[in-house]
Structures are given as structure tokens and as C-alpha cells.
Design a protein around this motif. Structure first.
Motif, PDB file in Angstrom:
ATOM      1  N   ALA A  93       3.416  -9.124   5.721  1.00 56.80           N
ATOM      2  CA  ALA A  93       3.121  -7.694   5.622  1.00 56.80           C
ATOM      3  C   ALA A  93       4.185  -6.968   4.814  1.00 56.80           C
ATOM      4  O   ALA A  93       3.883  -6.092   3.988  1.00 56.80           O
ATOM      5  N   ARG A  94       5.447  -7.327   5.028  1.00 59.20           N
ATOM      6  CA  ARG A  94       6.523  -6.687   4.278  1.00 59.20           C
ATOM      7  C   ARG A  94       6.452  -7.067   2.801  1.00 59.20           C
ATOM      8  O   ARG A  94       6.694  -6.235   1.923  1.00 59.20           O
ATOM      9  N   LEU A  95       6.093  -8.309   2.515  1.00 60.84           N
ATOM     10  CA  LEU A  95       5.938  -8.729   1.124  1.00 60.84           C
ATOM     11  C   LEU A  95       4.768  -8.010   0.461  1.00 60.84           C
ATOM     12  O   LEU A  95       4.829  -7.666  -0.731  1.00 60.84           O
ATOM     13  N   VAL A  96       3.698  -7.780   1.221  1.00 60.65           N
ATOM     14  CA  VAL A  96       2.543  -7.043   0.695  1.00 60.65           C
ATOM     15  C   VAL A  96       2.941  -5.615   0.362  1.00 60.65           C
ATOM     16  O   VAL A  96       2.587  -5.082  -0.702  1.00 60.65           O
ATOM     17  N   GLU A  97       3.660  -4.973   1.268  1.00 59.68           N
ATOM     18  CA  GLU A  97       4.106  -3.609   1.025  1.00 59.68           C
ATOM     19  C   GLU A  97       4.944  -3.537  -0.262  1.00 59.68           C
ATOM     20  O   GLU A  97       4.755  -2.639  -1.095  1.00 59.68           O
ATOM     21  N   ILE A  98       5.867  -4.473  -0.418  1.00 61.63           N
ATOM     22  CA  ILE A  98       6.717  -4.498  -1.610  1.00 61.63           C
ATOM     23  C   ILE A  98       5.864  -4.704  -2.864  1.00 61.63           C
ATOM     24  O   ILE A  98       6.083  -4.050  -3.898  1.00 61.63           O
ATOM     25  N   ALA A  99       4.883  -5.603  -2.783  1.00 64.74           N
ATOM     26  CA  ALA A  99       4.015  -5.873  -3.932  1.00 64.74           C
ATOM     27  C   ALA A  99       3.225  -4.628  -4.326  1.00 64.74           C
ATOM     28  O   ALA A  99       3.074  -4.319  -5.517  1.00 64.74           O
ATOM     29  N   LEU A 100       2.720  -3.893  -3.335  1.00 62.68           N
ATOM     30  CA  LEU A 100       1.943  -2.692  -3.630  1.00 62.68           C
ATOM     31  C   LEU A 100       2.817  -1.592  -4.224  1.00 62.68           C
ATOM     32  O   LEU A 100       2.358  -0.802  -5.064  1.00 62.68           O
ATOM     33  N   ARG A 101       4.058  -1.526  -3.812  1.00 58.46           N
ATOM     34  CA  ARG A 101       4.975  -0.516  -4.361  1.00 58.46           C
ATOM     35  C   ARG A 101       5.270  -0.773  -5.842  1.00 58.46           C
ATOM     36  O   ARG A 101       5.678   0.144  -6.559  1.00 58.46           O
ATOM     37  N   GLU A 102       5.082  -2.014  -6.271  1.00 48.51           N
ATOM     38  CA  GLU A 102       5.370  -2.356  -7.659  1.00 48.51           C
ATOM     39  C   GLU A 102       4.197  -2.076  -8.601  1.00 48.51           C
ATOM     40  O   GLU A 102       4.332  -2.223  -9.811  1.00 48.51           O
ATOM     41  N   VAL A 103       3.058  -1.664  -8.025  1.00 50.68           N
ATOM     42  CA  VAL A 103       1.914  -1.312  -8.867  1.00 50.68           C
ATOM     43  C   VAL A 103       2.248  -0.053  -9.665  1.00 50.68           C
ATOM     44  O   VAL A 103       2.797   0.914  -9.131  1.00 50.68           O
ATOM     45  N   ASP A 104       1.903  -0.061 -10.941  1.00 50.94           N
ATOM     46  CA  ASP A 104       2.178   1.072 -11.825  1.00 50.94           C
ATOM     47  C   ASP A 104       1.578   2.355 -11.257  1.00 50.94           C
ATOM     48  O   ASP A 104       0.367   2.443 -11.024  1.00 50.94           O
ATOM     49  N   LYS A 105       2.420   3.364 -11.030  1.00 52.75           N
ATOM     50  CA  LYS A 105       1.946   4.624 -10.458  1.00 52.75           C
ATOM     51  C   LYS A 105       0.951   5.312 -11.377  1.00 52.75           C
ATOM     52  O   LYS A 105       0.068   6.053 -10.928  1.00 52.75           O
ATOM     53  N   GLY A 106       1.083   5.076 -12.675  1.00 52.70           N
ATOM     54  CA  GLY A 106       0.136   5.666 -13.616  1.00 52.70           C
ATOM     55  C   GLY A 106      -1.279   5.182 -13.382  1.00 52.70           C
ATOM     56  O   GLY A 106      -2.245   5.959 -13.504  1.00 52.70           O
ATOM     57  N   VAL A 107      -1.420   3.890 -13.047  1.00 53.41           N
ATOM     58  CA  VAL A 107      -2.739   3.331 -12.770  1.00 53.41           C
ATOM     59  C   VAL A 107      -3.320   3.958 -11.507  1.00 53.41           C
ATOM     60  O   VAL A 107      -4.512   4.300 -11.455  1.00 53.41           O
ATOM     61  N   ILE A 108      -2.474   4.129 -10.492  1.00 52.29           N
ATOM     62  CA  ILE A 108      -2.927   4.741  -9.234  1.00 52.29           C
ATOM     63  C   ILE A 108      -3.346   6.184  -9.477  1.00 52.29           C
ATOM     64  O   ILE A 108      -4.409   6.634  -9.006  1.00 52.29           O
ATOM     65  N   GLU A 109      -2.527   6.931 -10.202  1.00 54.56           N
ATOM     66  CA  GLU A 109      -2.835   8.343 -10.470  1.00 54.56           C
ATOM     67  C   GLU A 109      -4.102   8.483 -11.310  1.00 54.56           C
ATOM     68  O   GLU A 109      -4.901   9.412 -11.100  1.00 54.56           O
ATOM     69  N   ALA A 110      -4.307   7.559 -12.234  1.00 56.89           N
ATOM     70  CA  ALA A 110      -5.521   7.603 -13.054  1.00 56.89           C
ATOM     71  C   ALA A 110      -6.757   7.391 -12.191  1.00 56.89           C
ATOM     72  O   ALA A 110      -7.781   8.068 -12.364  1.00 56.89           O
ATOM     73  N   ILE A 144      -4.763 -12.372   6.270  1.00 59.75           N
ATOM     74  CA  ILE A 144      -5.626 -11.216   6.567  1.00 59.75           C
ATOM     75  C   ILE A 144      -4.836 -10.112   7.263  1.00 59.75           C
ATOM     76  O   ILE A 144      -4.844  -8.941   6.832  1.00 59.75           O
ATOM     77  N   LEU A 145      -4.133 -10.477   8.329  1.00 60.98           N
ATOM     78  CA  LEU A 145      -3.364  -9.475   9.075  1.00 60.98           C
ATOM     79  C   LEU A 145      -2.232  -8.901   8.239  1.00 60.98           C
ATOM     80  O   LEU A 145      -1.969  -7.689   8.279  1.00 60.98           O
ATOM     81  N   GLY A 146      -1.556  -9.755   7.486  1.00 63.27           N
ATOM     82  CA  GLY A 146      -0.451  -9.295   6.660  1.00 63.27           C
ATOM     83  C   GLY A 146      -0.895  -8.295   5.603  1.00 63.27           C
ATOM     84  O   GLY A 146      -0.219  -7.281   5.367  1.00 63.27           O
ATOM     85  N   ILE A 147      -2.038  -8.546   4.975  1.00 68.35           N
ATOM     86  CA  ILE A 147      -2.548  -7.620   3.965  1.00 68.35           C
ATOM     87  C   ILE A 147      -2.937  -6.293   4.613  1.00 68.35           C
ATOM     88  O   ILE A 147      -2.627  -5.209   4.087  1.00 68.35           O
ATOM     89  N   LEU A 148      -3.611  -6.356   5.758  1.00 64.24           N
ATOM     90  CA  LEU A 148      -4.006  -5.123   6.451  1.00 64.24           C
ATOM     91  C   LEU A 148      -2.792  -4.291   6.854  1.00 64.24           C
ATOM     92  O   LEU A 148      -2.750  -3.074   6.615  1.00 64.24           O
ATOM     93  N   ILE A 149      -1.798  -4.948   7.459  1.00 58.59           N
ATOM     94  CA  ILE A 149      -0.594  -4.233   7.891  1.00 58.59           C
ATOM     95  C   ILE A 149       0.184  -3.718   6.681  1.00 58.59           C
ATOM     96  O   ILE A 149       0.675  -2.581   6.681  1.00 58.59           O
ATOM     97  N   GLY A 150       0.295  -4.549   5.649  1.00 56.51           N
ATOM     98  CA  GLY A 150       1.027  -4.146   4.448  1.00 56.51           C
ATOM     99  C   GLY A 150       0.391  -2.939   3.770  1.00 56.51           C
ATOM    100  O   GLY A 150       1.096  -2.016   3.329  1.00 56.51           O
ATOM    101  N   ILE A 151      -0.928  -2.930   3.671  1.00 56.12           N
ATOM    102  CA  ILE A 151      -1.632  -1.785   3.079  1.00 56.12           C
ATOM    103  C   ILE A 151      -1.413  -0.535   3.925  1.00 56.12           C
ATOM    104  O   ILE A 151      -1.175   0.559   3.395  1.00 56.12           O
ATOM    105  N   PHE A 152      -1.485  -0.688   5.236  1.00 57.13           N
ATOM    106  CA  PHE A 152      -1.274   0.447   6.137  1.00 57.13           C
ATOM    107  C   PHE A 152       0.135   1.003   5.980  1.00 57.13           C
ATOM    108  O   PHE A 152       0.344   2.218   5.956  1.00 57.13           O
ATOM    109  N   LEU A 153       1.117   0.106   5.870  1.00 53.00           N
ATOM    110  CA  LEU A 153       2.495   0.547   5.650  1.00 53.00           C
ATOM    111  C   LEU A 153       2.615   1.305   4.327  1.00 53.00           C
ATOM    112  O   LEU A 153       3.262   2.356   4.253  1.00 53.00           O
TER     113      LEU A 153
END
Length: 228
Positions: free
Chosen positions: A116-133, A40-49
Motif C-alpha cells: 500500500a505504501r509503495l502504491v501511494e508513492i507510485a501514484l504521487r509520481e504521476v505527472d500532475k499535469g496529466v491529472i489536472e488535464a 488487491i488490498l494494497g492497491i485499494l489502501i494505497g489509492i485511498f491514502l
């Protein structure tokens, strides 16, 4: 049943099965409790990062750098030293520095920073096109997080959680060696300190079994949800 008891008494003469069972439960308790809180904490911190990083949805470089520095500090400190440094905090929070509950603060803080650092890395790998859409359709922040970022990165999040849980099992063994209980306590105090190597081997094999189970479950979940 008699054959099993005979085998144990022959090859593991110093091992008490009931004690092994109790300490296995203690290890599982520490791993599950600290793992859930760290997730829980790792996901929250990772998303915030992720959100406050450069080009993030809520870009704030000073905040990102401060939080990133704190995360790096807790990741860098060796776990056994972290336990000692947190003794005053643990004493205040739990009321004691011994026992399975006393190990939880150090386990959670250490694992949360790691995950948290692993979460941040995972979120950075999400396709930017999907985010922009999603953004182009006017999605609000919570919609972006829960409907896009987390679902799209879920395989990497589960893989990271699997690694984190395995590291927590190792952390419980270290904590056990200094009074937290669990299989680490059994291996060190009942095994090594008394020169009962059969106890050390038995505790080690159970720890290996726990680690393998976590790895198999994690890999299976990733295969089930990975759309690629």
C-alpha cells in the motif's frame, strides 16, 4: 536419469525429492495466494491514502493520518512477531494455526501494508499535469483512478509488486519454520534440526530460483509497459 539419481544420492543423501516437490508447491501456493490478495488490498489502501492526503482529490487529513498510522504499524512489526500476535485471529478465521492456509492472514496483512505504501508513492509520481488535464475534462473519480492514475503508474506498481512478492517468499520461509509448511519448514525441521545441511542447501537453492524467476518476470513486464 540414472546419473541424476546417483548425483542426488551422493551429494544430497538426506533429501527426499518428493518432499522437496511438495514443499515447493506449498511455498508457491502461499506466495501466489497471499500475493494476489495483497495486490488487491494494497492497491485499494494505497489509492485511498493518495486520495485522502493533502491536496488529494478527497482530502481528509484526519482519515489519512489514522490509516497511515495503521499501515506503518503493520509495516514496522517484525513478521515472526506478527504471526504470533495474529494466532487468535488466524485460529478464528482458518480454524487452525498450522499449515499453509494458516500462514495466509499474517502474510496478507503484512504484505498489504507494505505494498500500500509503495502504491501511494507510485501514484504521487504521476505527472500532475496529466491529472489536472483529466479533471479539467470533467472526469469522475473512477475514471481518474482507472484511466489515469493506475495506467500512468503501472510500471512503478509492477516494480513494487515484484518487491512485495519477493518479500512474501521470505515470509513463507519464516512462517514455515513455525509450522506453516513450505520450503522454510523443510529447511528448518528436516534440515537444520536434524543436522542435514544438504536439505538446507537444496531448499535454499529452490527459494533462490523462485525469487530470481519473480524478479525476471517483474523486470520484463516493466520493460514491456514502460512508455518512457
Amino acid at each position: 536419469m540414472d546419473e541424476i539419481q546417483h548425483w542426488i544420492s551422493t551429494y544430497l543423501p538426506n533429501l527426499k525429492i518428493n518432499v522437496l516437490g511438495v514443499e515447493t508447491v506449498n511455498t508457491l501456493y502461499m506466495t501466489i495466494m497471499s500475493g494476489a490478495l495483497s495486490c488487491i488490498l494494497g492497491i485499494l489502501i494505497g489509492i485511498f491514502l493518495f486520495l485522502t492526503a493533502k491536496d488529494g482529490e478527497k482530502e481528509n487529513i484526519p482519515v489519512y493520518r489514522i490509516l497511515s498510522f495503521v499501515v506503518n504499524i503493520f509495516r514496522a512489526v517484525p513478521f515472526i512477531i506478527l504471526i504470533i500476535l495474529l494466532f487468535p485471529f488466524t485460529k478464528w478465521l482458518i480454524g487452525t494455526i498450522l499449515g499453509v492456509n494458516a500462514a495466509l492472514p499474517a502474510l496478507v496483512i503484512s504484505a498489504s501494508a507494505f505494498y500500500a505504501r509503495l502504491v501511494e508513492i507510485a501514484l504521487r509520481e504521476v505527472d500532475k499535469g496529466v491529472i489536472e488535464a483529466s479533471q479539467s475534462m470533467g472526469s469522475k473519480l473512477h475514471t481518474l483512478i482507472f484511466n489515469v492514475l493506475i495506467p500512468e503508474s503501472s510500471p512503478a506498481l509492477i516494480s513494487g509488486l515484484t518487491v512485495t512478492l519477493i518479500s512474501l517468499v521470505g515470509g513463507t520461509a519464516i512462517a514455515g519454520a513455525i509450522g506453516a509448511g513450505g520450503l522454510g519448514n523443510l529447511a528448518y525441521l528436516e534440515g537444520f534440526q536434524r543436522s542435514h545441511m544438504d536439505v538446507v542447501w537444496a531448499a535454499t537453492l529452490v527459494i533462490l530460483a523462485i525469487v530470481l524467476c519473480i524478479q525476471v518476470i517483474g523486470d520484463t513486464l516493466v520493460r514491456c509497459i514502460d512508455k518512457r
